[in-house]
Write a protein that holds these residues in place. Structure first.
Motif, PDB file in Angstrom:
ATOM      1  N   SER A 238       0.793  -1.182  -0.096  1.00 22.95           N
ATOM      2  CA  SER A 238       0.090   0.006  -0.140  1.00 22.95           C
ATOM      3  C   SER A 238       0.790   1.189   0.025  1.00 22.95           C
ATOM      4  N   LEU A 239       2.344   1.102   0.434  1.00 19.55           N
ATOM      5  CA  LEU A 239       3.016   2.381   0.437  1.00 19.55           C
ATOM      6  C   LEU A 239       3.704   2.643  -0.929  1.00 19.55           C
ATOM      7  N   LEU A 240       3.698   1.521  -1.714  1.00 23.77           N
ATOM      8  CA  LEU A 240       4.361   1.653  -3.057  1.00 23.77           C
ATOM      9  C   LEU A 240       3.931   2.842  -3.896  1.00 23.77           C
ATOM     10  N   PRO A 241       2.528   3.289  -3.887  1.00 26.27           N
ATOM     11  CA  PRO A 241       2.313   4.597  -4.608  1.00 26.27           C
ATOM     12  C   PRO A 241       3.192   5.776  -4.398  1.00 26.27           C
ATOM     13  N   ALA A 242       3.545   5.694  -2.973  1.00 25.74           N
ATOM     14  CA  ALA A 242       4.440   6.918  -2.779  1.00 25.74           C
ATOM     15  C   ALA A 242       5.790   6.561  -3.211  1.00 25.74           C
ATOM     16  N   VAL A 243       6.324   5.280  -3.029  1.00 24.95           N
ATOM     17  CA  VAL A 243       7.728   5.072  -3.517  1.00 24.95           C
ATOM     18  C   VAL A 243       7.757   5.299  -4.924  1.00 24.95           C
ATOM     19  N   THR A 244       6.685   5.059  -5.761  1.00 25.88           N
ATOM     20  CA  THR A 244       6.688   5.112  -7.152  1.00 25.88           C
ATOM     21  C   THR A 244       6.390   6.637  -7.599  1.00 25.88           C
ATOM     22  N   ARG A 245       6.314   7.685  -6.685  1.00 23.53           N
ATOM     23  CA  ARG A 245       5.783   8.962  -6.738  1.00 23.53           C
ATOM     24  C   ARG A 245       4.610   9.407  -7.515  1.00 23.53           C
ATOM     25  N   ILE A 246       3.551   8.403  -7.444  1.00 26.99           N
ATOM     26  CA  ILE A 246       2.314   8.899  -8.101  1.00 26.99           C
ATOM     27  C   ILE A 246       1.221   9.127  -6.764  1.00 26.99           C
ATOM     28  N   ALA A 247       1.991   9.180  -5.499  1.00 27.26           N
ATOM     29  CA  ALA A 247       1.118   9.765  -4.184  1.00 27.26           C
ATOM     30  C   ALA A 247       2.455  10.408  -3.458  1.00 27.26           C
ATOM     31  N   GLY A 248       2.014  10.993  -2.461  1.00 26.65           N
ATOM     32  CA  GLY A 248       3.013  11.963  -1.575  1.00 26.65           C
ATOM     33  C   GLY A 248       2.730  11.618  -0.182  1.00 26.65           C
ATOM     34  N   PRO A 249       3.529  12.416   0.459  1.00 22.74           N
ATOM     35  CA  PRO A 249       3.496  12.057   2.170  1.00 22.74           C
ATOM     36  C   PRO A 249       2.317  11.992   2.730  1.00 22.74           C
ATOM     37  N   THR A 250       1.431  12.647   2.229  1.00 20.11           N
ATOM     38  CA  THR A 250      -0.079  12.474   2.944  1.00 20.11           C
ATOM     39  C   THR A 250      -0.639  11.162   2.663  1.00 20.11           C
ATOM     40  N   TYR A 251      -0.327  10.665   1.530  1.00 24.22           N
ATOM     41  CA  TYR A 251      -0.825   9.428   1.185  1.00 24.22           C
ATOM     42  C   TYR A 251      -0.177   8.440   1.988  1.00 24.22           C
ATOM     43  N   PHE A 252       1.195   8.394   2.017  1.00 25.46           N
ATOM     44  CA  PHE A 252       2.147   7.431   2.836  1.00 25.46           C
ATOM     45  C   PHE A 252       1.682   7.451   4.205  1.00 25.46           C
ATOM     46  N   THR A 253       1.520   8.568   4.756  1.00 23.45           N
ATOM     47  CA  THR A 253       1.275   8.472   6.184  1.00 23.45           C
ATOM     48  C   THR A 253      -0.431   7.807   6.590  1.00 23.45           C
ATOM     49  N   GLY A 254      -1.196   8.323   5.476  1.00 23.94           N
ATOM     50  CA  GLY A 254      -2.634   7.645   5.829  1.00 23.94           C
ATOM     51  C   GLY A 254      -2.578   6.521   5.474  1.00 23.94           C
ATOM     52  N   ALA A 255      -2.019   5.807   4.422  1.00 21.67           N
ATOM     53  CA  ALA A 255      -2.124   4.652   4.010  1.00 21.67           C
ATOM     54  C   ALA A 255      -1.463   3.330   5.059  1.00 21.67           C
ATOM     55  N   PHE A 256      -0.301   4.167   5.470  1.00 20.76           N
ATOM     56  CA  PHE A 256       0.193   3.157   6.613  1.00 20.76           C
ATOM     57  C   PHE A 256      -0.754   3.191   7.870  1.00 20.76           C
ATOM     58  N   ALA A 257      -1.411   4.123   8.009  1.00 17.28           N
ATOM     59  CA  ALA A 257      -2.559   3.985   9.280  1.00 17.28           C
ATOM     60  C   ALA A 257      -3.586   3.249   9.028  1.00 17.28           C
ATOM     61  N   LEU A 258      -4.200   3.108   7.654  1.00 18.45           N
ATOM     62  CA  LEU A 258      -5.123   2.352   7.225  1.00 18.45           C
ATOM     63  C   LEU A 258      -4.618   0.867   7.117  1.00 18.45           C
ATOM     64  N   ALA A 259      -3.486   0.582   6.711  1.00 14.87           N
ATOM     65  CA  ALA A 259      -3.183  -0.727   6.626  1.00 14.87           C
ATOM     66  C   ALA A 259      -3.014  -1.498   8.039  1.00 14.87           C
ATOM     67  N   MET A 260      -2.386  -0.496   8.751  1.00  7.85           N
ATOM     68  CA  MET A 260      -2.075  -1.164  10.338  1.00  7.85           C
ATOM     69  C   MET A 260      -3.320  -1.444  10.856  1.00  7.85           C
ATOM     70  N   ILE A 261      -4.451  -0.370  10.563  1.00  9.24           N
ATOM     71  CA  ILE A 261      -5.898  -0.859  11.183  1.00  9.24           C
ATOM     72  C   ILE A 261      -6.306  -2.138  10.577  1.00  9.24           C
ATOM     73  N   TYR A 262      -6.479  -2.395   9.345  1.00 11.77           N
ATOM     74  CA  TYR A 262      -6.573  -3.428   8.706  1.00 11.77           C
ATOM     75  C   TYR A 262      -6.052  -4.526   9.346  1.00 11.77           C
ATOM     76  N   LEU A 263      -4.750  -4.770   9.372  1.00 15.39           N
ATOM     77  CA  LEU A 263      -4.137  -5.653  10.227  1.00 15.39           C
ATOM     78  C   LEU A 263      -4.573  -6.162  11.766  1.00 15.39           C
ATOM     79  N   VAL A 264      -4.977  -5.007  12.338  1.00 19.49           N
ATOM     80  CA  VAL A 264      -5.527  -5.136  13.570  1.00 19.49           C
ATOM     81  C   VAL A 264      -6.820  -6.116  13.709  1.00 19.49           C
ATOM     82  N   PHE A 265      -7.508  -5.590  12.730  1.00 13.87           N
ATOM     83  CA  PHE A 265      -9.000  -6.348  12.815  1.00 13.87           C
ATOM     84  C   PHE A 265      -8.843  -7.848  12.193  1.00 13.87           C
ATOM     85  N   SER A 266      -7.851  -7.798  11.390  1.00 10.78           N
ATOM     86  CA  SER A 266      -7.397  -9.196  10.554  1.00 10.78           C
ATOM     87  C   SER A 266      -6.969 -10.349  11.845  1.00 10.78           C
ATOM     88  N   VAL A 267      -5.979  -9.604  12.405  1.00 10.25           N
ATOM     89  CA  VAL A 267      -5.672 -10.445  13.567  1.00 10.25           C
ATOM     90  C   VAL A 267      -6.679 -10.832  14.466  1.00 10.25           C
TER      91      VAL A 267
END
Length: 303
Positions: A238-267
């Protein structure tokens, strides 16, 4: 006398027409396809580095809506007998007998061909080819595989992840590594999402004869493992769009938070294996993916 009869006939026909329209709309699974349209739009906006053409985007979205609705109608026609055995699907138009299987096949085929044609006119041959491939994989491969192998979810995740590529191809005329990151995000997102659905309704799926993993996985260990693996894989992907520069730091931070929340509920769902936990995971999944899309748009559009 005849005037009164004609007036009454016309009055009676009104609800029947509305009911028919509602059934055709149900065949198209419009609510489900809204998420597909969001994925297409996201791919288009991210790919359109020189500016978004609203008319072109409109044509592509209209075509995908037709194609998605057509493939959904074909799916319902193919699964009508099994849908009748399941509580959550027995009221669908074909399963309930309100629309015949032949009518659903004709309706689905016409919409599918029309949709691919509209995408071709608006987005070009590559976008149309991806759209046609999505329909073919969903209808001809994934749908029949659901009764034969638990691998159906892995196979179905491929057409499920193609919509952003349709949008990207329409905007750019090609595909590139950044576009594939969008494919990867939706691909891995799907497994906790669909395993949650199959876990909640596993008795229904069993009655229908569908070989979903939670149905045949008696102790739920394989379901838990695959849910966790895909939820963990989604974090770096989910962080790759920021790495490939089609998204920026706002996406990076928000995407990391969303993915972690998804993992918590999956666990939580994987450990407890309780229906309420799977329902919470399902609800979370319907926030996480649109959340990714919104964050990408915020980073891309000059707001």
């Amino acid at each position: 006398m005849n005037v009164r009869v004609d007036a009454k006939s016309a009055q009676d026909a009104g609800p029947a027409v509305l009911s028919r329209v509602a059934d055709l709309a149900a065949l198209m699974k419009l609510r489900l396809n809204l998420l597909v349209l969001a994925a297409v739009a996201t791919g288009y906006v991210l790919g359109a580095t020189t500016g978004v053409s609203l008319p072109q985007l409109g044509w592509v979205l209209a075509g995908v809506l037709l194609a998605g609705g057509g493939s959904s109608a074909l799916n319902m026609a193919m699964e009508a007998e099994r849908d009748r055995l399941m509580d959550r699907t027995r009221h669908r138009p074909v399963a309930a007998g309100r629309i015949s299987k032949d009518e659903a096949v004709l309706f689905g085929a016409l919409l599918s061909f029309a949709g691919v044609g509209v995408v071709a006119l608006g987005g070009g041959w590559l976008a149309a080819t991806l759209c046609a491939t999505t329909i073919a994989l969903y209808v001809a491969v994934y749908t029949p595989l659901k009764t034969r192998s638990t691998l159906n979810t892995w196979v179905g995740a491929i057409p499920g992840a193609l919509p952003p590529l349709i949008g990207w191809a329409a905007a750019t005329g090609g595909l590139s590594m950044p576009a594939l990151t969008l494919f990867g995000i939706i691909f891995f997102w799907q497994f906790p999402h669909f395993f949650a659905i199959a876990s909640i309704y596993k008795d229904d799926y069993k009655r229908g004869g569908f070989k979903m993993l939670p149905v045949v996985d008696t102790h739920g260990l394989r379901t838990a493992h695959q849910t966790l693996i895909c939820a963990m894989a989604l974090i770096p992907v989910s962080l790759l769009p920021a790495v490939t520069r089609i998204a920026g730091p706002t996406y990076f931070t928000g995407a990391f938070a969303l993915a972690m929340i998804y993992l918590v509920f999956s666990v939580r769902a994987s450990i407890t294996k309780a229906t309420p936990a799977w329902r919470d995971l399902l609800r979370t999944s319907l926030i996480v993916l649109p959340g990714f899309f919104v964050l990408m748009m915020v980073d891309r559009l000059p707001l």
